[in-house]
Design an enzyme around this catalytic site. Structure first.
Site, PDB file in Angstrom:
ATOM      1  N   TYR A   1      -9.164   3.274  13.759  1.00 23.02           N
ATOM      2  CA  TYR A   1      -7.942   2.450  13.748  1.00 23.02           C
ATOM      3  C   TYR A   1      -7.889   1.531  14.957  1.00 23.02           C
ATOM      4  CZ  TYR A   1      -3.081   1.266  14.795  1.00 23.02           C
ATOM      5  OH  TYR A   1      -1.937   0.588  15.152  1.00 23.02           O
TER       6      TYR A   1
ATOM      7  N   SER B   1     -10.447  -1.200  14.992  1.00 23.01           N
ATOM      8  CA  SER B   1     -10.171  -2.308  14.061  1.00 23.01           C
ATOM      9  C   SER B   1      -9.059  -3.202  14.605  1.00 23.01           C
ATOM     10  CB  SER B   1      -9.831  -1.775  12.671  1.00 23.01           C
ATOM     11  OG  SER B   1      -8.586  -1.095  12.676  1.00 23.01           O
ATOM     12  N   LYS B   2      -8.081  -2.604  15.284  1.00 25.98           N
ATOM     13  CA  LYS B   2      -7.011  -3.417  15.885  1.00 25.98           C
ATOM     14  C   LYS B   2      -7.563  -4.231  17.060  1.00 25.98           C
ATOM     15  CE  LYS B   2      -3.199  -3.640  15.042  1.00 25.98           C
ATOM     16  NZ  LYS B   2      -2.420  -4.498  14.082  1.00 25.98           N
TER      17      LYS B   2
ATOM     18  N   THR C   1      -1.358  -2.914  19.205  1.00 26.28           N
ATOM     19  CA  THR C   1      -1.033  -1.580  19.714  1.00 26.28           C
ATOM     20  C   THR C   1      -1.637  -1.320  21.093  1.00 26.28           C
ATOM     21  OG1 THR C   1      -1.585   0.753  19.331  1.00 26.28           O
ATOM     22  CG2 THR C   1      -2.999  -0.819  18.291  1.00 26.28           C
ATOM     23  N   ASP C   2      -1.036  -0.416  21.831  1.00 22.98           N
ATOM     24  CA  ASP C   2      -1.604  -0.011  23.131  1.00 22.98           C
ATOM     25  C   ASP C   2      -2.889   0.796  22.951  1.00 22.98           C
ATOM     26  OD1 ASP C   2      -0.511   2.389  22.163  1.00 22.98           O
ATOM     27  OD2 ASP C   2       0.660   2.829  23.951  1.00 22.98           O
ATOM     28  N   GLU C   3      -3.143   1.255  21.709  1.00 12.97           N
ATOM     29  CA  GLU C   3      -4.304   2.130  21.497  1.00 12.97           C
ATOM     30  C   GLU C   3      -5.620   1.392  21.710  1.00 12.97           C
ATOM     31  OE1 GLU C   3      -3.955   4.894  18.253  1.00 12.97           O
ATOM     32  OE2 GLU C   3      -1.772   4.769  18.287  1.00 12.97           O
TER      33      GLU C   3
ATOM     34  N   THR D   1       0.875  -1.179   0.000  1.00 11.48           N
ATOM     35  CA  THR D   1       0.000   0.000   0.000  1.00 11.48           C
ATOM     36  C   THR D   1       0.910   1.225   0.000  1.00 11.48           C
ATOM     37  OG1 THR D   1       0.024   0.263   2.401  1.00 11.48           O
ATOM     38  CG2 THR D   1      -1.633  -1.252   1.487  1.00 11.48           C
TER      39      THR D   1
HETATM   40  P1  NAD Z   1       2.926   0.672   8.354  1.00  6.56           P
HETATM   41  O1  NAD Z   1       1.655   1.350   7.948  1.00  6.56           O
HETATM   42  O2  NAD Z   1       4.220   1.409   8.245  1.00  6.56           O
HETATM   43  O3  NAD Z   1       3.102  -0.687   7.515  1.00  6.56           O
HETATM   44  C1  NAD Z   1       2.056  -1.556   7.265  1.00  6.56           C
HETATM   45  C2  NAD Z   1       2.493  -2.524   6.167  1.00  6.56           C
HETATM   46  O4  NAD Z   1       1.415  -3.448   5.929  1.00  6.56           O
HETATM   47  C3  NAD Z   1       2.797  -1.833   4.824  1.00  6.56           C
HETATM   48  O5  NAD Z   1       3.981  -2.367   4.290  1.00  6.56           O
HETATM   49  C4  NAD Z   1       1.598  -2.197   3.956  1.00  6.56           C
HETATM   50  O6  NAD Z   1       1.915  -2.275   2.581  1.00  6.56           O
HETATM   51  C5  NAD Z   1       1.218  -3.552   4.532  1.00  6.56           C
HETATM   52  N1  NAD Z   1      -0.202  -3.891   4.307  1.00  6.56           N
HETATM   53  C6  NAD Z   1      -1.275  -3.080   4.517  1.00  6.56           C
HETATM   54  N2  NAD Z   1      -2.410  -3.739   4.199  1.00  6.56           N
HETATM   55  C7  NAD Z   1      -2.037  -4.986   3.806  1.00  6.56           C
HETATM   56  C8  NAD Z   1      -2.752  -6.131   3.373  1.00  6.56           C
HETATM   57  N3  NAD Z   1      -4.095  -6.111   3.274  1.00  6.56           N
HETATM   58  N4  NAD Z   1      -2.065  -7.245   3.066  1.00  6.56           N
HETATM   59  C9  NAD Z   1      -0.713  -7.270   3.154  1.00  6.56           C
HETATM   60  N5  NAD Z   1       0.026  -6.213   3.538  1.00  6.56           N
HETATM   61  C10 NAD Z   1      -0.642  -5.084   3.862  1.00  6.56           C
HETATM   62  O7  NAD Z   1       2.663   0.179   9.840  1.00  6.56           O
HETATM   63  P2  NAD Z   1       3.704  -0.035  11.031  1.00  6.56           P
HETATM   64  O8  NAD Z   1       3.834   1.240  11.768  1.00  6.56           O
HETATM   65  O9  NAD Z   1       4.906  -0.716  10.510  1.00  6.56           O
HETATM   66  O10 NAD Z   1       2.866  -1.031  11.950  1.00  6.56           O
HETATM   67  C11 NAD Z   1       2.988  -2.441  11.803  1.00  6.56           C
HETATM   68  C12 NAD Z   1       2.064  -3.105  12.806  1.00  6.56           C
HETATM   69  O11 NAD Z   1       2.417  -2.691  14.124  1.00  6.56           O
HETATM   70  C13 NAD Z   1       0.595  -2.725  12.630  1.00  6.56           C
HETATM   71  O12 NAD Z   1      -0.184  -3.872  12.857  1.00  6.56           O
HETATM   72  C14 NAD Z   1       0.345  -1.683  13.700  1.00  6.56           C
HETATM   73  O13 NAD Z   1      -1.001  -1.702  14.127  1.00  6.56           O
HETATM   74  C15 NAD Z   1       1.278  -2.164  14.789  1.00  6.56           C
HETATM   75  N6  NAD Z   1       1.796  -1.128  15.712  1.00  6.56           N
HETATM   76  C16 NAD Z   1       2.350   0.035  15.216  1.00  6.56           C
HETATM   77  C17 NAD Z   1       2.873   0.976  16.100  1.00  6.56           C
HETATM   78  C18 NAD Z   1       3.535   2.241  15.602  1.00  6.56           C
HETATM   79  O14 NAD Z   1       3.901   3.104  16.416  1.00  6.56           O
HETATM   80  N7  NAD Z   1       3.757   2.403  14.301  1.00  6.56           N
HETATM   81  C19 NAD Z   1       2.825   0.738  17.468  1.00  6.56           C
HETATM   82  C20 NAD Z   1       2.253  -0.451  17.941  1.00  6.56           C
HETATM   83  C21 NAD Z   1       1.755  -1.378  17.041  1.00  6.56           C
HETATM   84  P1  TYD Z   2       0.792   9.639  15.412  1.00  6.62           P
HETATM   85  O1  TYD Z   2       2.242   9.621  15.068  1.00  6.62           O
HETATM   86  O2  TYD Z   2      -0.212   9.796  14.313  1.00  6.62           O
HETATM   87  O3  TYD Z   2       0.518   8.330  16.280  1.00  6.62           O
HETATM   88  P2  TYD Z   2      -0.811   7.909  17.141  1.00  6.62           P
HETATM   89  O4  TYD Z   2      -1.937   8.814  16.788  1.00  6.62           O
HETATM   90  O5  TYD Z   2      -1.023   6.513  16.677  1.00  6.62           O
HETATM   91  O6  TYD Z   2      -0.396   8.027  18.578  1.00  6.62           O
HETATM   92  O7  TYD Z   2       0.552  10.814  16.445  1.00  6.62           O
HETATM   93  C1  TYD Z   2       1.252  10.851  17.681  1.00  6.62           C
HETATM   94  C2  TYD Z   2       0.715  12.025  18.461  1.00  6.62           C
HETATM   95  O8  TYD Z   2       1.062  13.237  17.784  1.00  6.62           O
HETATM   96  C3  TYD Z   2      -0.821  12.034  18.557  1.00  6.62           C
HETATM   97  O9  TYD Z   2      -1.190  12.514  19.845  1.00  6.62           O
HETATM   98  C4  TYD Z   2      -1.235  13.005  17.487  1.00  6.62           C
HETATM   99  C5  TYD Z   2      -0.083  13.999  17.430  1.00  6.62           C
HETATM  100  N1  TYD Z   2       0.171  14.618  16.111  1.00  6.62           N
HETATM  101  C6  TYD Z   2       0.281  16.005  16.005  1.00  6.62           C
HETATM  102  O10 TYD Z   2       0.155  16.749  17.006  1.00  6.62           O
HETATM  103  N2  TYD Z   2       0.529  16.544  14.771  1.00  6.62           N
HETATM  104  C7  TYD Z   2       0.657  15.773  13.649  1.00  6.62           C
HETATM  105  O11 TYD Z   2       0.848  16.336  12.535  1.00  6.62           O
HETATM  106  C8  TYD Z   2       0.555  14.351  13.775  1.00  6.62           C
HETATM  107  C9  TYD Z   2       0.700  13.468  12.567  1.00  6.62           C
HETATM  108  C10 TYD Z   2       0.324  13.820  15.031  1.00  6.62           C
END
Ligand code: NAD
Ligand code: TYD
Length: 356
Positions: free
Chosen positions: A159, A162-163, A133-135, A35
């Site tokens: 989001y 759905s998680k 996620t913790d969310e 994506t």
């Molecule tokens: P990201 O959005 O950077 O990457 C998601 C990846 O999944 C992408 O490579 C995308 O192409 C792929 N993808 C999306 N839909 C797909 C599908 N239907 N089939 C196959 N591949 C698909 O996300 P991320 O930040 O790397 O997060 C990875 C996981 O960790 C997620 O499940 C997210 O909920 C979880 N997570 C993220 C954070 C964070 O801070 N980013 C924290 C805790 C948990």
């Molecule tokens: P984000 O990185 O989108 O992660 P999450 O919403 O999953 O925690 O955002 C982190 C925090 O930063 C969240 O409280 C929203 C805030 N935020 C801003 O203040 N400005 C921005 O442009 C973005 C993208 C996030």
């Protein structure tokens, strides 16, 4: 033996793949839909490496999953694939339900069929690890104790809902069918290959481009921050020694208000790449309209994973954020390539509304 990783071209998934192959010769089959958030450039260093097999595809594609599982017979499946950006889920929740809920369901069903047909020894050693996620736990008040694994699940955004739904499916597939699952609920990650629509990378790239640093509302929302390679090490540890059916919270013990994060990024840039006019990057901060339903505070109690599995983070926030800012400075091509037309369109649409 091999493992199958989904979403391994995204931010955390690609860091996991790179870290895994830096420490082990066990091959990885990497299934990713590519994506907007998936980026094969994250994995460029693995070009020609026979231990990494990339397959472009959807976790909702049952026929593809059946074929991959039958062909590679992985000993574990790790599910990173997801739609992951809260703001995008507010603008359009459909893809989040499709991938995070329906896709996880399809993946669980394919894995269950594969696992059910394994010989007993392979069956009991098999693991399905779900990255969450913790969310899912919702929002805390300023003095509430941090989320433990038994905290009520109270998601507030499309989001996180759905998680949470996917976490429930994973749990049910264990209780009903006996599938040996593991779930990790981690706090906000940051580090290399972070797509610049999330707070930290967005602030770095906007600052360098001389653009506004958009802070939602008062900027006093609190998140717990974990360096991404600490998250990947936690996942490896849970895969290795976690008890099937268990949930492990993963966090960095780094609760910080957003505005403090932005100030830290600005101070690092002032030091590492001073503005040409000699002014501070802080001057670019602009408070914009708050996110609807914005969760006020997340905090992770990571004592269970420490107590049971001996995992603790290696990086402090200070060391991790410095490496992250430096990484962006060192990778201007990566940044330029991800800032495609589609990226510019998202930024324009989302922040034009927030400024209104
Ligand atoms: P990201 O959005 O950077 O990457 C998601 C990846 O999944 C992408 O490579 C995308 O192409 C792929 N993808 C999306 N839909 C797909 C599908 N239907 N089939 C196959 N591949 C698909 O996300 P991320 O930040 O790397 O997060 C990875 C996981 O960790 C997620 O499940 C997210 O909920 C979880 N997570 C993220 C954070 C964070 O801070 N980013 C924290 C805790 C948990
Ligand atoms: P984000 O990185 O989108 O992660 P999450 O919403 O999953 O925690 O955002 C982190 C925090 O930063 C969240 O409280 C929203 C805030 N935020 C801003 O203040 N400005 C921005 O442009 C973005 C993208 C996030």
């Amino acid at each position: 033996m091999s493992i199958l990783v989904t979403g391994g071209a995204g931010f955390i998934g690609s860091n996991f793949v790179l870290d895994w192959l830096a420490q082990s010769d066990e091959p990885i089959v990497n299934l990713d839909k590519l994506t907007y958030a998936g980026n094969l450039e994250n994995l460029a260093s693995l070009q020609g490496d026979a231990r990494h097999l990339f397959v472009r595809g959807d976790i909702g594609d049952s026929a593809l999953l059946d074929a991959l599982l039958a062909q590679h017979r992985p000993r574990a499946v790790l599910n990173f694939a997801a739609e992951s950006h809260v703001d995008r889920s507010i603008h359009g929740p459909q893809d989040f339900i499709q991938t995070n809920v329906v896709g996880t369901f399809a993946l669980l069903e394919a894995v269950r069929a594969h696992w059910g047909g394994l010989p007993e020894a392979e069956k009991s050693a098999f693991r399905f690890l779900h990255v969450s996620t913790d969310e899912v736990y919702g929002s805390l008040g300023p003095t509430d104790p941090a989320f433990t694994e038994t905290h009520r699940v109270e998601p507030n955004s499309p989001y996180s809902a759905s998680k949470a739904a996917s976490d429930h499916l994973v749990r049910a597939w264990h209780h009903t069918y006996g599938l040996p699952v593991l779930t990790t609920n981690c706090s906000n990650n940051y580090g290399p290959y972070h797509f610049p629509e999330k707070l930290i990378p967005l602030m770095i790239v906007n600052a360098l481009a001389g653009l506004a640093l958009p802070v939602y509302g008062d900027g006093l929302q609190v998140r717990d921050w974990l360096y991404v390679r600490d998250h990947t090490s936690a996942i490896r540890r849970v895969l290795q020694a976690g008890r099937p059916g268990e949930v492990y919270n993963v966090g960095g013990w780094n609760e910080k208000p957003n505005i403090e994060i932005v100030h830290t990024v600005c101070a690092l840039l002032d030091e590492l790449r001073p503005r040409a006019d000699g002014k501070c990057y802080r001057e670019q901060i602009s408070h914009v309209r708050d996110r609807p339903g914005h969760d006020r505070r997340y905090a992770i109690d990571a004592r269970k994973i420490e107590r049971e599995l001996g995992w603790t983070p290696a990086e402090t926030f200070e060391s991790g954020i410095r490496q992250t800012v430096q990484w962006v400075l060192d990778h201007p091509d990566w940044v330029a390539h991800v800032q495609s037309g589609a990226y510019r369109q998202w930024i324009h649409q989302h922040y034009a509304e927030a400024a209104a």
